[in-house]
Design a protein around this motif. Structure first.
Motif, PDB file in Angstrom:
ATOM      1  N   MET A   1     104.837  59.971  -4.540  1.00  0.00           N
ATOM      2  CA  MET A   1     103.447  59.991  -5.106  1.00  0.00           C
ATOM      3  C   MET A   1     103.274  61.592  -5.011  1.00  0.00           C
ATOM      4  SD  MET A   1     101.530  57.357  -5.923  1.00  0.00           S
ATOM      5  CE  MET A   1     101.415  55.598  -5.746  1.00  0.00           C
ATOM      6  N   GLU A   2     102.432  62.221  -5.900  1.00  0.00           N
ATOM      7  CA  GLU A   2     102.233  63.438  -6.137  1.00  0.00           C
ATOM      8  C   GLU A   2     100.765  63.853  -6.263  1.00  0.00           C
ATOM      9  OE1 GLU A   2     104.942  64.864  -9.164  1.00  0.00           O
ATOM     10  OE2 GLU A   2     106.158  65.914  -7.645  1.00  0.00           O
ATOM     11  N   ILE A   3     100.190  64.872  -5.719  1.00  0.00           N
ATOM     12  CA  ILE A   3      99.058  65.583  -6.118  1.00  0.00           C
ATOM     13  C   ILE A   3      99.374  66.780  -6.607  1.00  0.00           C
ATOM     14  CG2 ILE A   3      96.670  66.186  -5.402  1.00  0.00           C
ATOM     15  CD1 ILE A   3      96.560  63.944  -3.667  1.00  0.00           C
ATOM     16  N   LEU A   4      99.544  67.298  -7.715  1.00  0.00           N
ATOM     17  CA  LEU A   4     100.026  68.474  -8.338  1.00  0.00           C
ATOM     18  C   LEU A   4      98.936  69.564  -8.066  1.00  0.00           C
ATOM     19  CD1 LEU A   4     101.926  67.288 -11.460  1.00  0.00           C
ATOM     20  CD2 LEU A   4     102.839  67.936  -8.993  1.00  0.00           C
ATOM     21  N   TYR A   5      98.993  70.512  -7.193  1.00  0.00           N
ATOM     22  CA  TYR A   5      98.017  71.550  -6.879  1.00  0.00           C
ATOM     23  C   TYR A   5      98.312  72.832  -7.336  1.00  0.00           C
ATOM     24  CZ  TYR A   5      93.843  72.977  -4.194  1.00  0.00           C
ATOM     25  OH  TYR A   5      92.464  73.348  -3.653  1.00  0.00           O
ATOM     26  N   THR A   6      97.561  73.371  -7.902  1.00  0.00           N
ATOM     27  CA  THR A   6      97.884  74.813  -8.414  1.00  0.00           C
ATOM     28  C   THR A   6      96.575  75.768  -8.111  1.00  0.00           C
ATOM     29  OG1 THR A   6      98.808  74.144 -10.463  1.00  0.00           O
ATOM     30  CG2 THR A   6      98.327  76.497 -10.524  1.00  0.00           C
ATOM     31  N   THR A   7      96.915  76.871  -7.385  1.00  0.00           N
ATOM     32  CA  THR A   7      95.954  77.694  -7.015  1.00  0.00           C
ATOM     33  C   THR A   7      96.157  79.026  -7.831  1.00  0.00           C
ATOM     34  OG1 THR A   7      95.617  77.095  -5.009  1.00  0.00           O
ATOM     35  CG2 THR A   7      95.050  79.321  -5.189  1.00  0.00           C
ATOM     36  N   THR A   8      95.181  79.616  -8.502  1.00  0.00           N
ATOM     37  CA  THR A   8      95.086  80.647  -9.565  1.00  0.00           C
ATOM     38  C   THR A   8      94.023  81.710  -8.952  1.00  0.00           C
ATOM     39  OG1 THR A   8      95.994  79.572 -11.273  1.00  0.00           O
ATOM     40  CG2 THR A   8      95.227  81.798 -11.451  1.00  0.00           C
ATOM     41  N   ILE A   9      94.528  82.953  -8.442  1.00  0.00           N
ATOM     42  CA  ILE A   9      93.469  83.944  -7.988  1.00  0.00           C
ATOM     43  C   ILE A   9      93.740  85.190  -8.752  1.00  0.00           C
ATOM     44  CG2 ILE A   9      92.682  85.309  -5.828  1.00  0.00           C
ATOM     45  CD1 ILE A   9      94.389  83.152  -4.192  1.00  0.00           C
ATOM     46  N   LYS A  10      92.480  85.633  -9.370  1.00  0.00           N
ATOM     47  CA  LYS A  10      92.360  86.811 -10.196  1.00  0.00           C
ATOM     48  C   LYS A  10      91.828  88.014  -9.153  1.00  0.00           C
ATOM     49  CE  LYS A  10      91.860  84.416 -14.667  1.00  0.00           C
ATOM     50  NZ  LYS A  10      91.293  84.111 -15.920  1.00  0.00           N
ATOM     51  N   LEU A  11      92.461  88.844  -9.152  1.00  0.00           N
ATOM     52  CA  LEU A  11      92.263  90.014  -8.006  1.00  0.00           C
ATOM     53  C   LEU A  11      91.534  91.016  -8.791  1.00  0.00           C
ATOM     54  CD1 LEU A  11      95.471  90.094  -6.009  1.00  0.00           C
ATOM     55  CD2 LEU A  11      93.565  88.950  -5.222  1.00  0.00           C
ATOM     56  N   PRO A  12      90.629  91.798  -8.073  1.00  0.00           N
ATOM     57  CA  PRO A  12      90.023  92.904  -8.920  1.00  0.00           C
ATOM     58  C   PRO A  12      90.757  94.135  -8.990  1.00  0.00           C
ATOM     59  CG  PRO A  12      89.541  92.981  -6.414  1.00  0.00           C
ATOM     60  CD  PRO A  12      90.026  91.630  -6.795  1.00  0.00           C
ATOM     61  N   ARG A  13      92.100  94.117  -8.329  1.00  0.00           N
ATOM     62  CA  ARG A  13      93.234  95.042  -8.526  1.00  0.00           C
ATOM     63  C   ARG A  13      94.550  94.445  -8.305  1.00  0.00           C
ATOM     64  NH1 ARG A  13      89.751  96.439  -4.218  1.00  0.00           N
ATOM     65  NH2 ARG A  13      90.688  96.285  -2.236  1.00  0.00           N
ATOM     66  N   ALA A  14      95.556  95.255  -8.495  1.00  0.00           N
ATOM     67  CA  ALA A  14      97.053  94.715  -8.254  1.00  0.00           C
ATOM     68  C   ALA A  14      97.273  94.200  -7.006  1.00  0.00           C
ATOM     69  CB  ALA A  14      97.841  95.795  -8.843  1.00  0.00           C
ATOM     70  N   ALA A  15      98.011  93.442  -6.657  1.00  0.00           N
ATOM     71  CA  ALA A  15      98.584  92.886  -5.564  1.00  0.00           C
ATOM     72  C   ALA A  15      99.549  93.945  -4.906  1.00  0.00           C
ATOM     73  CB  ALA A  15      99.023  91.797  -5.636  1.00  0.00           C
ATOM     74  N   LYS A  16      99.376  94.239  -3.592  1.00  0.00           N
ATOM     75  CA  LYS A  16     100.579  94.957  -3.104  1.00  0.00           C
ATOM     76  C   LYS A  16     101.594  94.398  -2.505  1.00  0.00           C
ATOM     77  CE  LYS A  16      96.991  98.639  -2.265  1.00  0.00           C
ATOM     78  NZ  LYS A  16      96.355  99.535  -1.114  1.00  0.00           N
ATOM     79  N   LYS A  17     101.318  93.258  -1.973  1.00  0.00           N
ATOM     80  CA  LYS A  17     102.213  92.496  -1.171  1.00  0.00           C
ATOM     81  C   LYS A  17     101.633  90.889  -0.716  1.00  0.00           C
ATOM     82  CE  LYS A  17     104.613  92.574   3.522  1.00  0.00           C
ATOM     83  NZ  LYS A  17     104.665  93.337   5.009  1.00  0.00           N
ATOM     84  N   THR A  18     102.830  90.187  -0.968  1.00  0.00           N
ATOM     85  CA  THR A  18     102.685  88.626  -0.740  1.00  0.00           C
ATOM     86  C   THR A  18     103.873  88.124   0.192  1.00  0.00           C
ATOM     87  OG1 THR A  18     103.878  87.957  -2.806  1.00  0.00           O
ATOM     88  CG2 THR A  18     101.479  88.464  -2.863  1.00  0.00           C
ATOM     89  N   ASP A  19     103.523  87.246   1.054  1.00  0.00           N
ATOM     90  CA  ASP A  19     104.676  86.854   1.919  1.00  0.00           C
ATOM     91  C   ASP A  19     105.209  85.424   1.808  1.00  0.00           C
ATOM     92  OD1 ASP A  19     102.494  85.491   2.837  1.00  0.00           O
ATOM     93  OD2 ASP A  19     102.563  86.172   4.843  1.00  0.00           O
ATOM     94  N   ASN A  20     104.611  84.667   0.695  1.00  0.00           N
ATOM     95  CA  ASN A  20     105.300  83.528   0.452  1.00  0.00           C
ATOM     96  C   ASN A  20     105.912  83.264  -0.845  1.00  0.00           C
ATOM     97  OD1 ASN A  20     105.305  80.636  -0.473  1.00  0.00           O
ATOM     98  ND2 ASN A  20     103.739  80.156   1.041  1.00  0.00           N
ATOM     99  N   PRO A  21     107.150  82.963  -1.103  1.00  0.00           N
ATOM    100  CA  PRO A  21     108.103  83.097  -2.089  1.00  0.00           C
ATOM    101  C   PRO A  21     107.779  82.019  -3.184  1.00  0.00           C
ATOM    102  CG  PRO A  21     109.121  81.822  -0.373  1.00  0.00           C
ATOM    103  CD  PRO A  21     107.891  82.488   0.183  1.00  0.00           C
TER     104      PRO A  21
END
Length: 260
Positions: A207-227
């Protein structure tokens, strides 16, 4: 109309995790920390289940053969809602939900939109204090349930909702930082609930619950730690897609930190 809503909402809440469907969490943050928190749920596959259990004739009697397209303002529900805290009411008071249902076309959608005024409000929303969590469920039951309808029995199993999933993470929102970390104690408490054994079986059965998170930032991302996180070309939009049920086995896989 009340009978229709009560039936549909009861089905949506009770069968919430017995069918695969899609959830889109969309967050837009302005430069001053305000923004919008939107949850879009596509539950079209619940219609097949409703037809199986209730039958087309029964659905027709309840008026569910008609096409519905309506918007509910949560402010109209909150004054009479029980078991909703003052904090939840403040978060939800300017929110609204658009519901679309068309049995013939297999359409059943709920889009919830909550404006937030600052980073603390967003932190609460992402922590499951509002949005599609228990606050809204309580508001729905209070609005559409019968006054003489018995309350849930103490200790009775309660199907987990999105707020329960969100609550196992400690969320930190600051200027330039969005962070989700697993709270081990909350996760253990969540998984110790008697109904969670059944939930884990759903995951192992495919079974699946397909989940998508989309975040629109006020400026460019510098670093993320999740591949699993994908950045847009200008690095101002962050996207993460996964099967929510996998969280039951490995919640750390979906923790993240975004610096911008």
């Amino acid at each position: 109309m009340k009978k229709y809503f009560k039936y549909v909402l009861a089905v949506a809440l009770s069968v919430f995790f017995v069918s695969c469907y899609e959830v889109n969490e969309e967050i837009e943050i302005n430069s001053d920390g305000s923004g919008t928190y939107v949850t879009k749920m596509d539950m079209g596959q619940l219609i097949d289940m409703m037809q199986t259990f209730a039958g087309d004739e029964e659905l027709k009697k309840d008026g569910l053969d008609k096409v519905y397209d309506t918007t509910i303002l949560f402010k109209s529900l909150l004054d009479s809602a029980k078991d909703v805290t003052a904090e939840q009411k403040e978060l939800m008071k300017d929110g609204k939900m658009k519901m679309q249902m068309n049995i013939k076309e297999k359409i059943f959608k709920m889009d919830m939109n909550f404006p937030f005024k600052d980073q603390n409000s967003l932190q609460l929303l992402m922590s499951g204090k509002g949005g599609s969590g228990t606050g809204i469920s309580s508001a729905f039951k209070n609005m559409f349930g019968k006054k003489d309808e018995p309350a849930d029995q103490p200790g009775a199993p309660k199907a987990p909702d999105m707020g329960d999933f969100a609550a196992i993470y400690d969320v930190t929102i600051k200027n330039g930082l969005i962070q989700k970390k697993v709270n081990a104690a909350k996760y253990k408490e969540f998984m110790d609930r008697p109904e969670m054994a059944q939930m884990k079986q759903l995951n192992s059965s495919g079974m699946e619950i397909l989940y998508t998170t989309t975040i629109k930032l006020p400026r460019a991302a510098k670093k993320t730690d999740n591949p699993m996180i994908k950045l847009s070309e200008d690095k101002k939009t962050v996207t993460m897609k996964y099967n929510l049920l996998e969280l039951l086995e490995n919640p750390d896989k979906f923790a993240y930190s975004i610096q911008y």
